[in-house]
Design a protein around this motif. Structure first.
Motif, PDB file in Angstrom:
ATOM      1  N   GLN A  64       0.847  -1.187   0.000  1.00 31.72           N
ATOM      2  CA  GLN A  64       0.000   0.000   0.000  1.00 31.72           C
ATOM      3  C   GLN A  64       0.890   1.247   0.000  1.00 31.72           C
ATOM      4  O   GLN A  64       1.905   1.312   0.690  1.00 31.72           O
ATOM      5  CB  GLN A  64      -0.913   0.019   1.217  1.00 31.72           C
ATOM      6  N   ARG A  65       0.510   2.218  -0.779  1.00 33.32           N
ATOM      7  CA  ARG A  65       1.291   3.453  -0.859  1.00 33.32           C
ATOM      8  C   ARG A  65       1.066   4.307   0.386  1.00 33.32           C
ATOM      9  O   ARG A  65       0.060   4.175   1.086  1.00 33.32           O
ATOM     10  CB  ARG A  65       0.881   4.254  -2.102  1.00 33.32           C
ATOM     11  N   GLU A  66       2.008   5.217   0.622  1.00 29.33           N
ATOM     12  CA  GLU A  66       1.919   6.095   1.787  1.00 29.33           C
ATOM     13  C   GLU A  66       0.611   6.875   1.798  1.00 29.33           C
ATOM     14  O   GLU A  66       0.015   7.114   2.843  1.00 29.33           O
ATOM     15  CB  GLU A  66       3.105   7.060   1.773  1.00 29.33           C
ATOM     16  N   GLU A  67       0.133   7.236   0.602  1.00 30.48           N
ATOM     17  CA  GLU A  67      -1.099   8.034   0.516  1.00 30.48           C
ATOM     18  C   GLU A  67      -2.358   7.206   0.701  1.00 30.48           C
ATOM     19  O   GLU A  67      -3.473   7.755   0.728  1.00 30.48           O
ATOM     20  CB  GLU A  67      -1.168   8.760  -0.833  1.00 30.48           C
ATOM     21  N   GLY A  68      -2.218   5.876   0.766  1.00 35.80           N
ATOM     22  CA  GLY A  68      -3.377   5.031   1.036  1.00 35.80           C
ATOM     23  C   GLY A  68      -3.869   4.235  -0.156  1.00 35.80           C
ATOM     24  O   GLY A  68      -4.806   3.445  -0.015  1.00 35.80           O
ATOM     25  N   VAL A  91      -8.676  -3.666  -1.114  1.00 33.57           N
ATOM     26  CA  VAL A  91      -9.494  -3.546   0.094  1.00 33.57           C
ATOM     27  C   VAL A  91     -10.389  -4.776   0.254  1.00 33.57           C
ATOM     28  O   VAL A  91     -10.504  -5.348   1.347  1.00 33.57           O
ATOM     29  CB  VAL A  91     -10.334  -2.256   0.019  1.00 33.57           C
ATOM     30  N   VAL A  92     -11.002  -5.220  -0.842  1.00 34.79           N
ATOM     31  CA  VAL A  92     -11.885  -6.393  -0.792  1.00 34.79           C
ATOM     32  C   VAL A  92     -11.098  -7.644  -0.410  1.00 34.79           C
ATOM     33  O   VAL A  92     -11.552  -8.460   0.386  1.00 34.79           O
ATOM     34  CB  VAL A  92     -12.596  -6.582  -2.150  1.00 34.79           C
ATOM     35  N   ALA A  93      -9.906  -7.800  -1.000  1.00 33.97           N
ATOM     36  CA  ALA A  93      -9.087  -8.977  -0.701  1.00 33.97           C
ATOM     37  C   ALA A  93      -8.723  -9.022   0.779  1.00 33.97           C
ATOM     38  O   ALA A  93      -8.789 -10.089   1.419  1.00 33.97           O
ATOM     39  CB  ALA A  93      -7.827  -8.966  -1.567  1.00 33.97           C
ATOM     40  N   LEU A  94      -8.323  -7.889   1.344  1.00 34.52           N
ATOM     41  CA  LEU A  94      -7.956  -7.857   2.764  1.00 34.52           C
ATOM     42  C   LEU A  94      -9.169  -8.119   3.658  1.00 34.52           C
ATOM     43  O   LEU A  94      -9.089  -8.860   4.646  1.00 34.52           O
ATOM     44  CB  LEU A  94      -7.328  -6.506   3.111  1.00 34.52           C
ATOM     45  N   LYS A  95     -10.281  -7.503   3.300  1.00 31.10           N
ATOM     46  CA  LYS A  95     -11.503  -7.685   4.086  1.00 31.10           C
ATOM     47  C   LYS A  95     -11.975  -9.138   4.046  1.00 31.10           C
ATOM     48  O   LYS A  95     -12.443  -9.694   5.064  1.00 31.10           O
ATOM     49  CB  LYS A  95     -12.601  -6.766   3.558  1.00 31.10           C
ATOM     50  N   GLY A 100      -5.411  -6.691   7.845  1.00 31.69           N
ATOM     51  CA  GLY A 100      -5.106  -5.346   7.384  1.00 31.69           C
ATOM     52  C   GLY A 100      -6.213  -4.339   7.604  1.00 31.69           C
ATOM     53  O   GLY A 100      -6.567  -3.571   6.703  1.00 31.69           O
ATOM     54  N   THR A 101      -6.762  -4.315   8.803  1.00 30.16           N
ATOM     55  CA  THR A 101      -7.876  -3.400   9.099  1.00 30.16           C
ATOM     56  C   THR A 101      -7.496  -1.942   8.833  1.00 30.16           C
ATOM     57  O   THR A 101      -8.264  -1.183   8.227  1.00 30.16           O
ATOM     58  CB  THR A 101      -8.312  -3.561  10.564  1.00 30.16           C
ATOM     59  N   GLN A 105      -9.041   0.706   5.917  1.00 28.56           N
ATOM     60  CA  GLN A 105      -9.604   2.017   6.211  1.00 28.56           C
ATOM     61  C   GLN A 105      -8.912   3.116   5.414  1.00 28.56           C
ATOM     62  O   GLN A 105      -9.554   4.013   4.863  1.00 28.56           O
ATOM     63  CB  GLN A 105      -9.493   2.304   7.714  1.00 28.56           C
ATOM     64  N   ARG A 106      -7.596   3.053   5.356  1.00 28.03           N
ATOM     65  CA  ARG A 106      -6.850   4.073   4.602  1.00 28.03           C
ATOM     66  C   ARG A 106      -7.170   3.996   3.110  1.00 28.03           C
ATOM     67  O   ARG A 106      -7.250   5.016   2.430  1.00 28.03           O
ATOM     68  CB  ARG A 106      -5.345   3.892   4.832  1.00 28.03           C
ATOM     69  N   GLY A 107      -7.365   2.782   2.600  1.00 20.44           N
ATOM     70  CA  GLY A 107      -7.712   2.632   1.190  1.00 20.44           C
ATOM     71  C   GLY A 107      -9.073   3.236   0.872  1.00 20.44           C
ATOM     72  O   GLY A 107      -9.242   3.929  -0.138  1.00 20.44           O
ATOM     73  N   LEU A 108     -10.057   2.979   1.754  1.00 23.82           N
ATOM     74  CA  LEU A 108     -11.391   3.552   1.549  1.00 23.82           C
ATOM     75  C   LEU A 108     -11.344   5.075   1.630  1.00 23.82           C
ATOM     76  O   LEU A 108     -12.022   5.773   0.851  1.00 23.82           O
ATOM     77  CB  LEU A 108     -12.356   2.993   2.592  1.00 23.82           C
ATOM     78  N   GLU A 109     -10.565   5.610   2.549  1.00 23.33           N
ATOM     79  CA  GLU A 109     -10.441   7.067   2.668  1.00 23.33           C
ATOM     80  C   GLU A 109      -9.828   7.671   1.406  1.00 23.33           C
ATOM     81  O   GLU A 109     -10.256   8.725   0.926  1.00 23.33           O
ATOM     82  CB  GLU A 109      -9.576   7.418   3.884  1.00 23.33           C
ATOM     83  N   PHE A 110      -8.840   6.985   0.862  1.00 24.32           N
ATOM     84  CA  PHE A 110      -8.215   7.492  -0.367  1.00 24.32           C
ATOM     85  C   PHE A 110      -9.249   7.577  -1.489  1.00 24.32           C
ATOM     86  O   PHE A 110      -9.342   8.596  -2.193  1.00 24.32           O
ATOM     87  CB  PHE A 110      -7.063   6.575  -0.793  1.00 24.32           C
TER      88      PHE A 110
END
Length: 827
Positions: A64-68, A91-95, A100-101, A105-110
């Motif tokens: 995951q990149r620093e920016e999410g 995000v789906v794969a982790l969920k 990777g909670t 979250q950071r991915g959804l925010e991005f």
């Protein structure tokens, strides 16, 4: 300067060791976060509660990149539209596996905070309109929620576009890539439909259109063993993240690397590596005929074939146009491309570039050029924002012919291009050069470009002093073109960093301009004849005024060139140089006599003199004596010019005449455009220009053939390239107008870009997902704001940071960047 050169050499050595020492070709293409995430979703049939490809899941967790976001960046390190579905897939794969909670979250925010910024307008590329809504549905299915569709009202547009596509297209219809290749985000009525589709369209290797994501979904739905075997082979071959397509054509990857080195201006540093790759490619292309294959592979095949043709031909290999023009004789393929012109736009750009190198009689290339240009013009005219960088490149390609573009500025354009690391288009993303490799190449290209700029500035200053020393700057009657001459030569002719040859050619070009103007408009016939006699004797003692200035500069220049040649090559070419310049001065005298006596020569008589008076050979031949291997001394003699040299002389004359006929008509002079009108009273000016342009195009093809194919010219390779560079300079000056005679705003900008302006290759702040934290100290009169923005703060511009503190920025602030903190100082 030595320090800069040393750092360039160190980088070159590192890149050679890292990129060209039996490295896996797949390491030159970035892993696809989107496809890797889909493989991470595949459960183990033996243990459904565990992922089958745990390595893929680990890759997602660790990349995951620093920016999410997940996914590759563009050439400037910024996320692209491709990062949105890639991030949702991760995000789906982790969920799915409850890991990777924080990353989820950071991915959804991005995605929430940057979707609108990255999309830019209401137009969505076809692939995005299919993929992104499907991923949103999948996110919701696993119990997650996105805020951006509700907040921004984008949901209706995206889902509406997707529904329209699904209603309009068949699973495997005329569209490319076909809908079925996006199986992972489609919702078939039942698994039987998937099985039926697989039976018809599964590739021999067990994949669905060579798409890892679609094949992973197909396996999850059907358990098809062939799909499983494909996925297992894929992960074994690419354990550190899977590519967007598998298998990939390894020759195409190598061709893309050669193309990357050339367009960044780095080819001279990697000549052996490039020669090795192209020799291998040529062996596989030897006597290649028209190819068959599935329609799904047309885009990639055409991309490779056209790229191979251009690179091989430019490096002197004999290649047939059939190696990539096979599509132009297949109406079904052409119809397929036309129906999917947006997807094929980058392919058509490659084809159009390949057809820059047309030889006489190659009608297949003419046909391919016409077809590709039509579709490129159509793509540019469509008002969409998809891949805007590509649209910019296409406009550049269509508006300025390759022959009229200067290499140094082309290199700058590619270095600054935000998608400089994109190779070729895939299903949901470009195949890209990985960030760690791209950063090194970009760093080397920037250093090389700016190092050349520093040399060019020094040389131009020296040349300006030379012009002033001889009194050439303020003669009154002549065009002062010191900067123009040097810019054109430096920006087009590929020469070593510290090259005395650039200065020789630039001085010659300045003298030619001044002497030509003297013969055209200022000197009396008596002065002109006196000067010619002095040059014939090579004795200027009896001269005075402007005649003496011109002769003294000429004499000094010839002595300088001859002395350097004697020192470096061991032979004295003084007499050859004197004869060459004498011939050129005589041609100017003849033209002056014609003009002042109102004599009308025949077209043949005019061209015989005009080919000499344009003085292209006077620039090219002396410097050719210094190349390795050098040309024989006798080729400097007028009656022994090579055909390539004669073609250069003729073409440059025609280029000049097409753009200068109006000025020359006012001055009482004639050229090919005006002579054609006199010899053909029934013709109008458009007919005359068309006639000259037709002659120009024919001769240009001949020159390219003599330049790139062995056996047509006995001149050494570097000398032939020098002839081509000289032609490009003239084509640049006389492409659409006479840019040499007037103060051209675009020219002045080009000069700035080539010699003075620093490169713009830093990150631009398109996305901003972290919230700033600021503290205040100091009085109202002098307040200091300590602003911390993490490790990436250096990438955010003054304007962006000032906007973050809008109440403050209205009062004005000076931003001092201090890593990892910087201060805003209010004064």
């Amino acid at each position: 300067m030595e320090l800069s050169l040393s750092s360039i050499q160190v980088l070159v050595k590192e890149i050679k060791e890292e990129m060209f020492s039996n490295i896996d070709p797949y390491s030159f293409v970035s892993p696809s976060a989107y496809d890797t995430a889909w493989l991470a979703m595949v459960p183990d049939p033996q243990e459904p509660g565990q992922p089958m490809f745990k390595g893929c899941l680990d890759w997602v967790l660790n990349n995951q990149r620093e920016e999410g976001f997940w996914g590759e960046c563009d050439g400037h390190g910024m996320p692209t539209i491709e990062s949105l579905p890639a991030t949702l897939a991760c995000v789906v794969a982790l969920k799915k596996w409850n890991v990777g909670t924080k990353e989820v979250q950071r991915g959804l925010e991005f995605v929430d905070e940057n979707t609108a910024k990255l999309l830019g307008d209401d137009h969505f590329p076809r692939w995005f309109a299919i993929i992104f809504p499907g991923m949103i549905d999948l996110v919701r299915e696993v119990g997650l929620e996105l805020a951006f569709p509700k907040q921004l009202g984008l949901s209706t547009n995206i889902f509406g576009e997707r529904q329209s596509i699904l209603e309009r297209e068949e699973l495997v219809g005329e569209q490319y890539p076909p809908l079925l290749s996006y199986l992972e985000v489609l919702k078939p009525a039942d698994d039987n439909l998937i099985k039926e589709s697989l039976t018809k369209h599964l590739s021999f290797d067990g994949s669905l259109f060579h798409s890892p994501a679609a094949t992973a979904r197909a396996f999850m739905a059907t358990g098809e063993r062939e799909c499983l075997a494909y996925l297992q082979t894929l992960v074994q071959r690419c354990p550190n993240g899977v590519p967007p397509t598998y298998p990939m054509d390894e020759d195409l990857i190598q061709l893309c690397m050669v193309n990357q080195l050339q367009r960044l201006g780095l080819a001279d540093h990697f000549t052996q590596e490039i020669d090795h790759i192209l020799a291998h490619i040529h062996r596989s292309y030897y006597n290649q005929e028209s190819k068959g294959g599935s329609r799904s592979a047309i885009a990639t095949r055409l991309h490779k074939d056209s790229l191979a043709f251009r690179l091989l031909r430019m490096h002197g290999y004999t290649v047939s146009p059939r190696s990539f023009c096979w599509f132009s004789n297949d109406e079904k393929v052409q119809d397929h491309i036309e129906k999917n012109f947006e997807f094929f736009s980058s392919v058509m750009l490659n084809i159009h570039r390949a057809t820059d190198l047309i030889f006489p009689g190659e009608y297949e290339l003419e046909k391919a050029r016409s077809f590709s240009r039509k579709l490129l013009e159509k793509y540019v005219s469509v008002g969409n924002g998809e891949r805007s960088f590509l649209k910019t490149m296409i406009k550049h390609e269509l508006s300025v012919p390759w022959i009229a573009r200067l290499d140094h500025l082309e290199h700058r354009m590619w270095v600054e291009d935000k998608d400089m690391n994109a190779f070729w288009a895939g299903k949901t993303s470009f195949h890209r050069l990985p960030s760690f490799r791209n950063e090194k190449l970009k760093k080397l290209a920037a250093k090389d470009y700016e190092f050349r700029q520093s040399i060019y500035r020094t040389e131009l200053e020296e040349l300006t002093r030379w012009s002033r020393k001889w009194g050439l700057v303020n003669l009154g009657f002549a065009r002062e073109k010191t900067t123009y001459c040097y810019f054109a030569i430096a920006a087009c002719i590929s020469l070593p960093y510290n090259s005395a040859l650039r200065m020789m050619v630039a001085k010659s070009a300045i003298l030619i301009t001044i002497a030509d103007d003297f013969f055209d408009s200022h000197g009396s016939l008596h002065d002109l004849n006196t000067l010619i006699s002095a040059i014939q004797r090579w004795d200027g003692k009896s001269l005075n005024g402007h005649c003496k200035t011109i002769f003294d500069v000429l004499d000094d220049l010839v002595k300088e060139i001859a002395a350097k040649h004697l020192h470096s090559q061991g032979s004295d070419i003084t007499n050859h140089l004197q004869h060459l310049w004498y011939e050129t001065f005589v041609s100017w005298l003849v033209e002056a006599q014609w003009s002042r006596s109102q004599c009308v020569p025949s077209m043949e008589e005019y061209l015989e003199i005009g080919m000499t008076s344009i003085a292209a050979h006077t620039l090219v031949l002396p410097i050719s004596c210094f190349l390795t291997p050098s040309i024989p001394d006798h080729t400097l003699q007028p009656n022994q010019y090579e055909t390539l040299t004669k073609l250069l002389m003729l073409i440059t004359r025609l280029l000049n005449d097409i753009q200068s006929y109006q000025k020359e008509e006012e001055q009482g002079k004639l050229n090919t455009v005006l002579l054609y009108l006199k010899e053909n009273p029934e013709a109008d000016i458009e007919d005359s220009i068309a006639y000259v342009k037709g002659m120009l195009e024919t001769k240009k093809k001949e020159l390219l053939q003599h330049t790139f194919i062995d056996g047509f010219s006995d001149l050494p390779k570097h000398c032939k390239q020098l002839h081509l560079s000289c032609l490009k300079v003239f084509a640049m000056f006389f492409h659409s107008s006479n840019r040499y005679d007037k103060e051209d705003t675009k020219m002045l900008k080009d000069i700035q870009q080539a010699i003075y302006s620093p490169l713009h290759v830093g990150r631009t702040s398109k996305v901003l997902t972290k919230k700033p934290v600021a503290s205040y100290s100091g009085s109202k009169e002098h307040r200091i704001i300590n602003y911390e923005f993490g490790q990436h703060s250096k990438y955010h511009s003054r304007r962006v940071i000032a906007r973050l503190f809008s109440p403050i920025s209205r009062r004005g602030c000076d931003i001092l960047f201090m890593q990892p903190k910087f201060k805003l100082s209010l004064v």
